[in-house]
Scaffold this active site. Structure first.
Site, short mmCIF file in Angstrom:
data_model
loop_
_atom_site.label_atom_id
_atom_site.label_comp_id
_atom_site.label_asym_id
_atom_site.label_seq_id
_atom_site.Cartn_x
_atom_site.Cartn_y
_atom_site.Cartn_z
N LYS A 116 4.86 -53.91 24.06
CA LYS A 116 4.58 -55.63 24.53
C LYS A 116 5.57 -56.06 23.18
O LYS A 116 5.91 -56.87 23.57
CB LYS A 116 3.89 -55.80 24.74
CG LYS A 116 3.30 -55.29 26.36
CD LYS A 116 2.35 -55.97 26.39
CE LYS A 116 1.69 -55.64 28.23
NZ LYS A 116 -0.04 -56.09 28.47
N LYS A 198 6.51 -42.51 37.93
CA LYS A 198 5.88 -43.07 38.82
C LYS A 198 6.01 -44.33 39.95
O LYS A 198 6.54 -45.28 39.25
CB LYS A 198 4.34 -43.38 38.03
CG LYS A 198 4.12 -44.50 37.20
CD LYS A 198 2.60 -44.66 36.62
CE LYS A 198 2.09 -45.57 36.56
NZ LYS A 198 0.78 -46.03 36.19
N LYS A 201 5.47 -51.69 39.69
CA LYS A 201 5.65 -53.02 39.98
C LYS A 201 6.96 -52.84 39.15
O LYS A 201 7.80 -53.90 39.43
CB LYS A 201 4.96 -53.92 40.15
CG LYS A 201 3.93 -54.14 38.91
CD LYS A 201 2.49 -54.41 39.34
CE LYS A 201 1.34 -54.90 38.69
NZ LYS A 201 0.27 -54.95 38.94
#
Ligand code: AMP
Ligand code: TRP
Length: 336
Positions: A116, A198, A201
């Protein structure tokens, strides 16, 4: 501390109403299944959500949306406590104390922090570094025995266990050492467009991902355009037929029929009919969820009531833990 004979399960999710099928089968459905067996706490972690750039209006909306989705998926607020992290005094307080015994280097080595931080460039807030400490506090505040999480959160559970052990050793035995609860049997749902990765979103191709709130026509279109292969057999073969295998997995998880049953049922069938039936099964699963979601989002008063009840139950335990921890830390008792 918690006198109930049942063990405590706690899990939390950042507020984002946009859950996809993988979240449902890999996470929410399993939470619903443990409610009867454990004392369950489900936190919507709004304080974690502000560790990345965000909009306050969106956060508020997403918090309600997330709650409404969870309720619609079957988390029964009469049987478990669903609360907003910022409503409970104790999360950030305990995080401070745990942070004071947490080695800085360990935080700097966390994979999620590094990922991040890289994405944020120059503007990395200290909150992002502190994220795992707050998460440890979320868990230890309720003295949770087990924490349902995905694989990606294992490192955060490790640091929570380290901090619990360190606190117990530094002061005196206080916290359970929580175990991650990673369902072995849960379906792993992969992207419809790239069935080797996978479903997520953050899939670069939005057609790869079925959101729980996608309208039926969109679900049908996404499944119809799912990547398959040039063969025509409908059977599981993860290596050579990842697309069909993924659709079988989705169909099975949505309908409750086993993959073997479906393979037998679709012997000699074509991909078109199969995909159309997969879409029907997913829509049949999601339509009632969507209907309930629509009802819940209309009823703000009810959502606030759920949050109030959840926060009250959570606060009771949080105060107890916090008082104990403050005493052990050597803080003078607050004059009454
Ligand atoms: P995320 O949306 O990645 O933050 O994941 C939240 C939860 O949903 C975690 O427990 C994940 O393991 C689970 N999850 C997310 N995507 C999938 C997937 N495609 N298949 C199974 N479980 C998933
Ligand atoms: N870090 C978790 C995630 O991104 C969310 C989270 C915060 C959490 N606090 C927690 C999960 C406590 C389990 C327990 O998914």
């Amino acid at each position: 501390m918690n006198t109930s004979p049942r063990k405590t399960v706690l899990t939390c999710a950042q507020p984002s109403g946009k859950l996809q099928l993988g979240n449902y089968f890999g996470a929410v459905k399993n939470w619903v299944s443990v409610i009867e067996e454990y004392d369950c706490f489900f936190g919507i972690v709004d304080q974690h959500a502000i560790t990345m750039p965000y909009s306050p209006a969106d956060l508020r909306k997403a918090t309600y949306e997330t709650l409404a989705v969870y309720l619609a998926c079957g988390l029964d607020p009469e049987k478990c406590s669903i609360f907003a992290q910022s409503h409970v005094i104790g999360h950030t307080e305990l995080a401070w104390i745990l942070g004071c015994i947490c080695p800085l280097g360990q935080l700097e080595r966390m994979t999620q922090f590094k990922d991040k931080a890289k994405r944020q460039g120059q503007n990395v807030g200290a909150g992002l570094l502190y994220y795992p400490v707050l998460m440890a506090a979320d868990i230890l505040l309720y003295n949770a025995h087990a924490v349902p999480v995905g694989e990606d959160q294992k490192q955060h559970i490790e640091i929570t266990r380290d901090l619990a052990q360190k606190f117990n050793a530094t002061y005196s035995p206080t916290f359970n050492i929580p175990e991650p609860m990673i369902p072995q049997t849960a379906a792993r749902i992969r992207s419809l467009q790239d069935p080797t990765s996978k479903m997520s979103k953050s899939d670069p191709n939005p057609n790869g991902c079925v959101y729980l709130l996608d309208p039926p026509s969109v679900i049908r279109k996404k499944i119809a355009s799912a990547v398959t292969d040039s063969g025509c057999d409908i059977c599981r073969d993860d290596e050579n037929k990842p697309g069909i295998s993924n659709l079988l997995e989705i169909y099975s998880a949505s309908s409750g029929k086993s993959v073997a049953e479906l393979e037998a049922q679709y012997q000699g069938s074509n991909y078109g009919q199969f995909k159309s039936d997969v879409a029907d099964a997913v829509i049949a699963l999601l339509e009632p969820i969507q209907q309930r979601y629509a009802e819940y989002t209309e009823n703000k008063d009810y959502l606030n009531e759920v949050l109030k009840k959840g926060a009250e139950a959570a606060q009771k335990i949080a105060y107890k833990t916090l008082a104990k921890v403050y005493r052990k830390a050597g803080f003078v008792e607050r004059p009454r």
